[in-house]
Scaffold this active site. Structure first.
Site, short mmCIF file in Angstrom:
data_model
loop_
_atom_site.label_atom_id
_atom_site.label_comp_id
_atom_site.label_asym_id
_atom_site.label_seq_id
_atom_site.Cartn_x
_atom_site.Cartn_y
_atom_site.Cartn_z
N LYS A 61 -9.29 -22.38 -84.83
CA LYS A 61 -9.61 -22.22 -83.41
C LYS A 61 -11.11 -22.14 -83.17
CE LYS A 61 -5.99 -19.32 -83.70
NZ LYS A 61 -5.16 -18.14 -83.46
N ARG A 276 1.90 -7.18 -79.26
CA ARG A 276 2.24 -8.40 -78.52
C ARG A 276 3.76 -8.56 -78.61
NH1 ARG A 276 -2.14 -11.39 -81.66
NH2 ARG A 276 -2.94 -9.36 -81.19
#
Length: 291
Positions: A61, A276
């Site tokens: 990323k 999460r």
DNA sequence: TATCCGACCTGTTGGC
DNA sequence: TGCCAACAGGTCGGAT
């Protein structure tokens, strides 16, 4: 949410629209956007002025643009490193376009093309910074980041060996950027669903064919997303929509709590996991036996 | 040394 | 209507 496919779309945009251009001026509008540039925003801007952008590169990323020095040196040079975080965008806009609400950094060029590079980031998890390169041409601060599964040099056998040696679970391993890069929460859940693997499966129990199948699904889901992300690209828009990717319609697991599994019809489940969520099919993806 | 987990950040959503 | 908590999640660094 920018993951590897979205970042690759941005990289292609940078390659096309800013490579070869020389920086004239830099404005840092939010200090957090340059927090990884330890010398601060003033130094960041001063050092970037007069440098010429090379061809954008990517690992996982992370994005970086090699910088051509006015006076060539013998060392490996330096790069402008970027990470989009959760909400970052790199935009090439006509100068004079009204500033975005969350504009953090502006880079003007010394040519007559009339466009500037903007880093826009609502949640400021992303940022830009300048770093020396390793001899491999990688910014030194990301030397620990593993190759991503779309990298031709990614070593499948070494990855399997590393997984077997870890005392952890498979989703944690997929999100560990030092083992494999570019996989985020969304594509991890998608690849695990396709592989029929529960997210808490211990990595030490994965077989070689099992790892091969998992890697295959990771690559498939990323390539499919990349194909769709690429369709949105135009000359002045160097990113994808950070809020709702075009790949949304194709998701089998992520965000589908209580909706029927696309394979067996069982309602999908969501479980809190590491601050999460993990989405999975309770029938297709059996939890590992414990004890 | 390896692994785990909270903090960072802000806009949106849902409950009261 | 207004307030507040929960949520989204990649990375880092401190804790275990």
């Amino acid at each position: 949410m920018p993951e590897l496919p979205e970042v690759e779309v941005v990289r292609r945009g940078l390659e096309r629209w800013v490579a070869g251009r020389t920086v004239d001026d830099v404005e840092v509008l939010h200090p957090r956007a340059v927090r990884r540039h330890l010398a601060g925003g003033v130094d960041f801007a001063a050092r970037l002025r007069g440098l010429r952008f090379g061809t954008a590169m990517r690992r996982g990323k992370y994005l970086w643009v090699p910088l051509d020095e006015a006076v060539p040196s013998d060392d490996a040079g330096s790069s402008l490193l970027g990470h989009l975080g959760m909400s970052g965008q790199l935009l090439v806009r006509p100068a004079g376009t009204p500033d975005e609400k969350h504009l953090r950094i502006r880079v003007r060029f010394d040519d007559a093309l009339g466009t500037e590079l903007r880093f826009v980031d609502q949640r400021t998890f992303g940022g830009l910074s300048l770093h020396d390169n390793t001899p491999d041409g990688l910014p030194d601060v990301i030397a620990h980041i593993a190759r991503d599964p779309l990298d031709p040099a990614f070593d499948d056998v070494a990855f399997h060996t590393a997984l077997r040696l870890r005392r952890t679970t498979v989703k944690r391993a997929l999100l560990d950027q030092s083992l494999i890069s570019g996989v985020g929460n969304i594509y991890a859940d998608e690849a695990l669903w396709r592989s029929r693997l529960h997210y808490e499966r211990p990595t030490a129990t994965l077989t070689r064919p099992g790892t091969a199948e998992l890697l295959g699904h990771i690559r498939d889901v990323m390539r499919e997303a990349l194909d769709q992300g690429g369709t949105s690209f135009d000359s002045l828009y160097v990113n994808v929509n950070g809020e709702s990717g075009y790949f949304d319609r194709s998701l089998d697991a992520y965000g589908r709590e209580d909706e029927p599994c696309h394979r067996c019809g069982t309602p999908m489940r969501r479980r809190p996991w590491m601050n999460r969520s993990s989405y999975f099919c309770p029938r297709c993806q059996r939890p590992p036996r414990t004890g």
